[in-house]
Design an enzyme around this catalytic site. Structure first.
Site, PDB file in Angstrom:
ATOM      1  N   TYR A  17       0.315  13.972   0.504  1.00 57.80           N
ATOM      2  CA  TYR A  17      -0.137  14.666   1.712  1.00 57.80           C
ATOM      3  C   TYR A  17      -0.035  16.182   1.528  1.00 57.80           C
ATOM      4  CZ  TYR A  17       0.346   9.865   3.202  1.00 57.80           C
ATOM      5  OH  TYR A  17       0.244   8.500   3.255  1.00 57.80           O
ATOM      6  N   CYS A  19      -2.510  34.448   9.357  1.00 59.10           N
ATOM      7  CA  CYS A  19      -2.219  34.982  10.697  1.00 59.10           C
ATOM      8  C   CYS A  19      -1.954  33.874  11.696  1.00 59.10           C
ATOM      9  CB  CYS A  19      -3.399  35.798  11.194  1.00 59.10           C
ATOM     10  SG  CYS A  19      -3.632  37.255  10.238  1.00 59.10           S
ATOM     11  N   GLU A  70       0.826  -1.217   0.000  1.00 60.65           N
ATOM     12  CA  GLU A  70       0.000   0.000   0.000  1.00 60.65           C
ATOM     13  C   GLU A  70       0.853   1.258   0.000  1.00 60.65           C
ATOM     14  OE1 GLU A  70      -1.989  -0.550   3.723  1.00 60.65           O
ATOM     15  OE2 GLU A  70      -3.389  -2.036   2.937  1.00 60.65           O
ATOM     16  N   GLY A 128       1.934   4.973  -0.652  1.00 58.41           N
ATOM     17  CA  GLY A 128       1.290   6.244  -0.989  1.00 58.41           C
ATOM     18  C   GLY A 128       2.359   7.251  -1.366  1.00 58.41           C
ATOM     19  N   ARG A 138       2.149  20.375   5.666  1.00 55.61           N
ATOM     20  CA  ARG A 138       3.169  19.498   6.258  1.00 55.61           C
ATOM     21  C   ARG A 138       4.226  20.242   7.084  1.00 55.61           C
ATOM     22  NH1 ARG A 138       6.309  16.863   3.587  1.00 55.61           N
ATOM     23  NH2 ARG A 138       6.395  15.103   4.987  1.00 55.61           N
TER      24      ARG A 138
HETATM   25  C1  LIG Z   1      -1.126   5.952   5.336  1.00 57.99           C
HETATM   26  C2  LIG Z   1      -1.227   4.509   5.037  1.00 57.99           C
HETATM   27  C3  LIG Z   1      -0.537   3.967   3.951  1.00 57.99           C
HETATM   28  C4  LIG Z   1       0.376   4.794   3.057  1.00 57.99           C
HETATM   29  O1  LIG Z   1       1.500   5.248   3.732  1.00 57.99           O
HETATM   30  P1  LIG Z   1       2.694   5.938   2.904  1.00 57.99           P
HETATM   31  O2  LIG Z   1       3.665   6.320   3.939  1.00 57.99           O
HETATM   32  O3  LIG Z   1       2.120   7.115   2.203  1.00 57.99           O
HETATM   33  O4  LIG Z   1       3.230   4.923   1.961  1.00 57.99           O
HETATM   34  C5  LIG Z   1      -0.681   2.628   3.693  1.00 57.99           C
HETATM   35  N1  LIG Z   1      -1.479   1.831   4.468  1.00 57.99           N
HETATM   36  C6  LIG Z   1      -2.162   2.336   5.521  1.00 57.99           C
HETATM   37  C7  LIG Z   1      -3.012   1.423   6.338  1.00 57.99           C
HETATM   38  C8  LIG Z   1      -2.062   3.688   5.842  1.00 57.99           C
HETATM   39  O5  LIG Z   1      -2.718   4.162   6.901  1.00 57.99           O
END
Ligand SMILES: *Cc1c(COP(=O)(O)O)cnc(C)c1O
Length: 422
Positions: A375, A345, A276, A278, A315
């Site tokens: 993000y 502000c 997964e 991101g 961020r």
């Molecule tokens: C946030 C998240 C991701 C992705 O994390 P990255 O650091 O962006 O790769 C994958 N799996 C779960 C369950 C998450 O909460």
């Protein structure tokens, strides 16, 4: 590796000049590169060659439908953490079987939605959620594959606010209780307990915490199988970090090194795998472009006030995160340290302190915040009644606005007067 570079002294996204987009779209805006998205997805997938693996893009890192569609067309599934993200993934064309529904607190309505769309897997984070899911699934006459998201109690060595795999973090099911809960899950109607999930945090820049967590997962699989629970699928989460600082000489592990480690740890396990990622896929594929409003000198320092603010890219304010900042017109002028700040502000509306930028920069010039694709836009708000920042996608010599800047009327459209004030 990304596709933002100077051509004849002007920053381009692939073959499109950032100055052209800025003139036509206005600032601030996010700009994503299709070629970079594709490259990152491919490099990550190649690192996993030899595993039976599905890469489910973590939609929370960037939920723009055009971005997700780009990844889906390359074979990605989606990891979603809300009903809204689930609908976005479907809208972007993701195959329901390649959608994983994660998240620490899913409502019954969200579970029902996920079941009605036949998502491939639901990652369960508590016993209460398991009970609810079993009840809802059996009432719909369905059986859903689940993973318990186990908490391996390892410290990912990442920022405190993005660590998820320590036992004091709110995420996952405590290690010691996992076998008992699997035994229960394997008896529940509507539940196919054949997967294990783990995700230990984000922006992890070493392999060791992953490896420690994965070794524990392997032991758990063997223990569960000995218990008669037939684990066939492993979801290893996301979290691989990216370089944010071009001056730093510590580089996060490559997808190839990460993949090799996974293959080593799980050698002979006979499972399919879900990943997964991101940030790794989208961070470097996006920049945020902003125009300098003014330059203000105080006795102590010089402030560069830009038209982007913490509501557009939170961020730095939220995590103390660092983004490289570069001028859009290449400059040969010597650099001097400046504080780059937004107009909001709040003292925390500051992107960088004592950051070296060309001394020649002046009001009206453009700057780009690099590595802003993850993000970034997803966390934007309209604080200070600032319109939500638009998003642009580039492909070769073309670009398209894939989320436009709302007008004032758009922003007001959801508000109404109470009847007593009319
Ligand atoms: C946030 C998240 C991701 C992705 O994390 P990255 O650091 O962006 O790769 C994958 N799996 C779960 C369950 C998450 O909460």
């Amino acid at each position: 590796m990304h596709h933002f570079s100077y051509r004849s002294g002007v920053l381009h996204a692939e073959a499109v000049a950032i100055t052209r987009i800025a003139a036509e779209v206005g600032t601030p805006f996010y700009c994503y590169s299709t070629a970079t998205l594709a490259r990152h997805f491919q490099v990550f997938t190649e690192g996993l060659a030899g595993l039976n693996a599905t890469v489910c893009f973590a939609v929370k890192a960037n939920s723009n439908v055009a971005v997700i569609r780009t990844l889906v067309s390359l074979g990605a599934g989606c990891d979603v953490v809300s009903g809204g993200e689930l609908l976005i993934a479907l809208k972007a064309g993701a195959a329901p079987a390649k959608i994983v529904f994660s998240g620490v607190g899913k409502t019954e309505a969200e579970l029902r939605l996920a079941l009605s769309h036949n998502v491939g897997q639901i990652n369960v984070e508590s016993e209460a959620e398991l009970d609810t899911l079993s009840r809802v699934a059996s009432s719909l006459g369905k059986t859903v594959r689940i993973a318990l998201r186990v908490n391996p109690d390892v410290d990912a060595g990442t920022h405190d606010k993005i660590s998820t795999g320590r036992k004091e973090d709110k995420f996952g099911i405590e290690w010691a209780t996992a076998p008992k809960l699997y035994r229960k899950a394997s008896q529940l109607p509507g539940i196919d307990a054949s997967a294990v999930a783990v995700h230990i945090g984000s922006q992890i820049t070493e392999l060791a915490p992953f490896e420690a967590a994965f070794k524990r997962v392997r032991e758990l699989v063997q223990q569960l199988r000995a218990d008669g629970i037939d684990i066939r699928h492993l979801d290893l989460g996301g979290g691989l970090g990216v370089p944010y600082d071009h001056n730093s000489n510590t580089m996060p592990p490559s997808p190839e090194e990460y993949g090799a480690m996974v293959k080593r740890v799980f050698d002979g396990i006979d499972c399919s795998f879900t990943f997964e990622p991101g940030r790794l896929i989208v961070a470097n594929a996006g920049i945020m472009v902003s125009e300098i409003i003014s330059i203000k000198d105080s006795s102590a320092r010089r402030f560069v006030i830009v038209d982007a603010a913490m509501n557009d890219l939170v961020r730095p304010a939220m995590y103390g995160a660092r983004h490289d900042i570069i001028p859009v017109q290449e400059s040969s002028s010597a650099t001097a340290p400046v504080d780059v700040v937004g107009p909001i502000c709040e003292t925390t509306d500051c992107f960088a302190k004592a950051y070296p930028l060309p001394a020649s920069l002046k009001a009206g010039d453009l700057v780009a915040f690099l590595t802003a694709g993850a993000y970034g836009a997803v966390m934007a708000s309209s604080y200070n009644a600032r319109p939500l920042v638009p998003e642009v996608l580039v492909s070769g010599d073309q670009y398209a606005v894939v989320r436009r800047r709302p007008s004032f009327e758009d922003m007001m459209a959801l508000e109404q007067s109470p009847p007593w004030a009319e």
